[in-house]
Design an enzyme around this catalytic site. Structure first.
Site, PDB file in Angstrom:
ATOM      1  N   VAL A  76       0.805  -1.406  -0.250  1.00 38.30           N
ATOM      2  CA  VAL A  76      -0.068   0.213  -0.158  1.00 38.30           C
ATOM      3  C   VAL A  76       0.902   1.517  -0.249  1.00 38.30           C
ATOM      4  CG1 VAL A  76      -1.779   1.437   1.038  1.00 38.30           C
ATOM      5  CG2 VAL A  76      -1.823  -1.259   0.597  1.00 38.30           C
ATOM      6  N   GLU A 104      -0.100   5.267  -5.583  1.00 37.44           N
ATOM      7  CA  GLU A 104      -1.777   5.994  -5.750  1.00 37.44           C
ATOM      8  C   GLU A 104      -2.277   7.294  -5.536  1.00 37.44           C
ATOM      9  OE1 GLU A 104      -0.410   3.862  -2.823  1.00 37.44           O
ATOM     10  OE2 GLU A 104      -1.341   5.938  -1.761  1.00 37.44           O
ATOM     11  N   ASP A 152       0.967  37.220 -33.523  1.00 37.52           N
ATOM     12  CA  ASP A 152       0.497  38.861 -34.708  1.00 37.52           C
ATOM     13  C   ASP A 152       1.175  39.930 -34.316  1.00 37.52           C
ATOM     14  OD1 ASP A 152      -1.361  37.616 -36.292  1.00 37.52           O
ATOM     15  OD2 ASP A 152      -2.667  37.536 -34.697  1.00 37.52           O
ATOM     16  N   ASP A 166      -7.251  36.047 -34.015  1.00 41.32           N
ATOM     17  CA  ASP A 166      -7.968  36.337 -33.267  1.00 41.32           C
ATOM     18  C   ASP A 166      -9.146  36.132 -34.251  1.00 41.32           C
ATOM     19  OD1 ASP A 166      -7.316  37.767 -35.480  1.00 41.32           O
ATOM     20  OD2 ASP A 166      -6.472  39.931 -33.712  1.00 41.32           O
ATOM     21  N   ASP A 194      -8.512  32.367 -38.663  1.00 34.82           N
ATOM     22  CA  ASP A 194      -7.596  32.074 -38.300  1.00 34.82           C
ATOM     23  C   ASP A 194      -7.422  30.748 -37.318  1.00 34.82           C
ATOM     24  OD1 ASP A 194      -5.796  34.026 -38.812  1.00 34.82           O
ATOM     25  OD2 ASP A 194      -6.125  34.800 -37.132  1.00 34.82           O
TER      26      ASP A 194
END
Ligand code: ADP
Ligand code: MG
Length: 890
Positions: free
Chosen positions: A279, A284, A326, A633, A637
């Site tokens: 364990v 986990e 851009d 934008d 695009d």
């Protein structure tokens, strides 16, 4: 209700609204209460209870519970109760971790929901689409998603793509007159718009007639698939790794148990120890911690103004090697001011900043009266007429609604006394062909008070010049001669070389009443002149480009602007090296992706590009093995944004389509934000490496100390409850804190990470194994020294082993903060970590010294001298490995 049959008066009456005023906020609130939010019911979330129980839905935990219950029956009540308590606490922590991860993902989703322009209280404002109510007046333009079901009362070249509803992917041309049609057949309702459909062209306004589940989309909502939460590649890989580790941990556990039993250990004791070990050793919690680290990182990114839409992007960000950005608005401020106006033979300068109508026109340094210059007057007036933006003044402040390029034209006109509300009384706009970046033009057809009609086109000067057959010179229409053409061309270059964005204005009289198509309207024009506008670079961009360069990331400027303007700005930003290439859109047409790929490495600026070119550019860089971030934008695009490894859209100017295809949204449209996002992306990945390193080394240490002991025929160095405690406290808290660590000072001085790089790359695997081995070894050493000193007191030796293991791990956690060594970082830099380590230490002292807990944890008071042994041994791994690192040249 047959909304499509209504005329405007009936429409307004039925919807109980006003096209001029919109709803009042009070009325809107009332209707919101009545109709509810404008959203589709989503599938149910996992209930808290189910999530809680899912924490225990794990085979090893079942086995542990079963084993514990058996040990309880055998009389070990205290042990059994303690183990159950630890399992419960573990489950509760896991529950909160997962809830937190889930909630932050949900919050992210809400952040990127669409907004809508709505008329309320006579003012246009942006609100969340979910707040729309029936009767609201909304407007939209190409690239927007329609926020609710509407009946149109205005449409300019409006086309809407309704495939989500009708399956028909060809956009529908819309109009606003009443029609007769079957209300069931959505495709025929050309004067209506539907929630979730996409404006691909033009603009329009409408009255909201249905919201939420009460829309065409709502009726089919149950058919919509919910996009599942995405896993990042790393999460996928860790899940794989987790499975492998389970097998390894189980095998080792079986080995430990078998060896122990062969050496004559009590079978049941051995079994319980083995299960506890399994364990503890199975990581986990790893996936949950990864999710938390990712979402915490994502929240930090939000503070730095970038919103992650797709979680995998966080990882890819750290791999980016090219940013295609851009220019306009991203590298520059998008605050445009016309500073120069050229008409054939004259160049005027304009003073003033911002959108205030205050400024003067000068020629050769001397003030001029606009009234005495016909050509100047015309070009200013037409620039304001062929315009879809507006400048509103509120309490003496001027604010732009619309496109900054157009705002600059409006402001220039207002400086000459042409205010758009006034001129629109004298000129009626009959048709409008909106701007798009592929045509690079916008056109209106206008009628004056004498019922004379004409075309006004504005757009990129080089494009317009080619469409012009005449030119205005000395207030007369002249046929475009070669000399005049050259004259205009020289002026374009002259203005552009001053880093000005240029817009030309052209004109054409119309005869007859027929309205020409776009192509007809935009040909045979008379060239009027050029307005040149300043758009200063954002001050922080230059530094950001430099930092990216140092991080091995190349910045490429992409713009629809003129090549000379682009170059001038690129120089200002230090983006274009002396030998760097500049490519124009036209040249791109002739190149295939492969040919482009050959020159792309030396190219830094792409000018006069159309959105289709962007796709080619992304592909060319990818061909060369780059990981590309691309901004955009507009609607067009979207393909490039999707193709890019990291698609980036603009929060302010971006259309809904661009945002939906992107994986990252820049809230402030700022290039520098991309840099911060990349830095954070790298940091998140490094943090994940940090706690994977810590957790796994701890687990290796825990298994090895048990294995070594069994092989040496020693008693158990740690009892099950101690192992479980270490797993819960020492492993859990500090690992979480590592996930919140700050970046190392040199994250932006390294080359981008390779996408295929595994989690254990760059020596991490070796670090885990070697450190795990050393932690196991020193723990065992501490145990043996004490055990041989007094073999009758096993519990004391176990307490010492427990303390050594905990301390060795808590020292190791500081090592994990740096890829180099512990001495490279200020140990107090991460306060969460200090907090986590101090609480772990405190809890350790409590279980060692607090009398009532001693029987539970099988501990005893540790004598002061023995602490020296514990501390000395647990510090050894750090010094050993640090020493070996120091001698290695880096
Ligand atoms: P970018 O946004 O990269 O600068 P655009 O495609 O928006 O590129 O603009 C390209 C060119 O089109 C500009 O240089 C300008 O000349 C022209 N232009 C830009 N906006 C408008 C507009 N609203 N109307 C007419 N022409 C425009
Ligand atoms: Mg633009």
């Amino acid at each position: 209700m047959n909304w499509h049959e209504l005329g405007q008066t009936d429409l307004v009456k039925t919807a109980n609204t006003s096209i001029e005023h919109g709803l009042s906020s009070k009325e809107a609130k009332k209707r919101l209460d009545l109709h509810g939010y404008n959203e589709l019911n989503e599938g149910k979330k996992t209930s808290s209870l189910a999530l809680f129980f899912s924490q225990f839905n794990d085979f090893m935990v079942f086995v542990l519970v079963a084993a514990t219950i058996i040990s309880g029956f055998l009389g070990e009540y205290v042990d059994a109760a303690a183990i159950i308590a630890i399992i419960l606490v573990n489950g509760i922590l896991g529950f909160f971790q997962e809830r937190r991860a889930e909630n932050s993902l949900q919050a992210l989703k809400e952040l990127s929901t669409p907004q809508t322009l709505v008329l309320r209280e006579k003012k246009w404002m942006k609100i969340q689409a979910r707040e729309l109510v029936p009767g609201d007046i909304i407007k939209f333009s190409s690239g927007d998603r329609i926020g609710a079901d509407i009946r149109l009362f205005d449409a300019k070249s409006l086309e809407i793509e309704e495939s989500a509803l009708t399956g028909e992917s060809v956009p529908v041309q819309k109009q606003y007159d009443p029609i007769q049609a079957n209300a069931e057949s959505l495709g025929d309702l050309v004067n209506m718009g539907f929630m979730g459909t996409l404006v691909t062209r033009g603009s329009g306004s409408g009255v909201v007639i249905g919201t939420g589940m009460n829309t065409a989309m709502g009726k089919i909502a149950h058919m919509l698939e919910e996009a599942g939460t995405q896993q990042t590649p790393l999460q996928g890989r860790l899940e794989q790794l987790g499975k492998i580790l389970i097998v390894i941990a189980l095998l080792l556990t079986v080995l430990v148990v078998s060896v122990g039993v062969l050496q004559g250990q009590n079978l049941f004791q051995m079994f319980l120890a083995g299960v506890s070990l399994a364990v503890a050793a199975i990581p986990e919690g790893l996936p949950a911690i990864v999710t938390v680290a990712l979402s915490l990182g994502v929240q930090r990114m939000i503070k730095q103004k970038s919103i992650v839409r797709k979680l995998p992007a966080v990882e890819t960000l750290g791999c980016a090697s090219i940013i295609c950005s851009d220019k306009t608005g991203t590298m520059t401020q998008n605050k445009m001011t016309v500073t120069h106006v050229w008409t054939c033979g004259s160049l005027w300068e304009v003073t003033g900043t911002g959108y205030e109508p205050e400024g003067e026109f000068t020629a050769n340094g001397r003030p001029v009266q606009v009234k005495q210059n016909k050509a100047l007057q015309q070009i200013l007036l037409f620039g304001a007429l062929c315009n879809s933006s507006a400048i509103v003044s509120e309490k003496g402040k001027y604010r732009l609604e619309g496109d900054p390029t157009e705002g600059a034209l409006l402001t220039a006109a207002s400086k000459a006394g042409f205010y758009s509300e006034k001129i629109k009384e004298q000129y009626k706009i009959i048709e409008e062909y909106p701007f798009d970046s592929a045509r690079k033009m916008m056109t209106v057809i206008v009628e004056d008070l004498q019922n004379k009609r004409f075309v006004i086109t504005k757009g990129a000067p080089d494009v317009l010049l080619k469409k012009s057959t005449c030119i205005l010179a000395n207030n007369k229409n002249e046929a475009m001669s070669k000399t005049r053409y050259e004259e205009a061309n020289t002026s374009i270059a002259d203005l552009a070389s001053r880093a000005l964005r240029t817009i030309a204005i052209a004109y054409k009289p119309l005869t007859g009443s027929e309205i020409p198509s776009v192509e007809q309207a935009e040909s045979g024009l008379t060239f009027f002149g050029i307005q040149g506008m300043m758009d200063p670079p954002r001050p922080e961009v230059k530094q950001a480009i430099k930092e990216c360069r140092e991080a091995g990331i190349k910045t490429v400027m992409i713009t629809g602007d003129h090549v000379i303007t682009a170059k001038a700005i690129a120089k200002k930003l230090n983006l274009l090296p002396n030998k760097g290439k500049v490519i124009e859109g036209q040249a791109l047409n002739k190149l295939s992706v492969e040919e482009l790929a050959e020159t792309v490495e030396d190219t830094y600026v792409f000018a006069r590009v159309t959105p289709e070119h962007k796709l080619k550019i992304v592909k060319a860089f990818q061909e060369k093995g780059h990981i590309v971030a691309m901004t955009g934008d507009g609607v067009n695009d979207a393909p490039a944004i999707k193709q890019a490894d990291i698609g980036i859209s603009m929060g302010i100017t971006g259309t809904d389509v661009a945002k939906e295809s992107s994986s990252l949204i820049l809230v402030d449209d700022n290039f520098a934000t991309i840099k911060s996002a990349i830095k954070e992306g790298r940091n998140i990945y490094e943090n994940i490496r940090k706690f994977v390193r810590y957790l796994l080394a701890s687990n290796v240490g825990e298994i090895l100390v048990m294995l070594f002991a069994m092989l040496l025929a020693l008693p158990l160095p740690l009892v099950p409850i101690q192992i479980l405690w270490v797993n819960l406290v020492t492993d859990g808290l500090p690992a979480m804190a590592l996930g919140m660590d700050q970046p190392e000072s040199d994250v932006m001085n390294r080359k981008p990470r390779h996408t295929k790089e595994g989690i254990f790359a760059r020596g991490l695997g070796w670090k885990v194994v070697s450190r795990g081995f050393l932690i196991g070894a020193v723990t065992l050493a501490a145990f043996m020294i004490i055990y041989y000193r007094n073999p009758d007191n096993l519990q004391y030796a176990q307490t010492i082993a427990f303390a050594t293991l905990v301390l060795a791990q808590l020292i190791h956690v500081f090592d994990c903060r740096s890829e180099r060594s512990i001495f490279h970082r200020n140990p107090f830099g991460n306060l969460y970590l200090i907090g986590a380590v101090l609480s772990s230490l405190l809890l350790m002292l409590v279980v060692i010294y607090y009398k009532p807990l001693q029987p539970v944890f099988h501990t005893m008071d540790i004598a002061a001298v023995d602490w020296l042994l514990v501390i000395g041994l647990s510090a050894i791994p750090t010094f050993l490995l640090a020493g070996s690192l120091l001698t290695r040249k880096n």
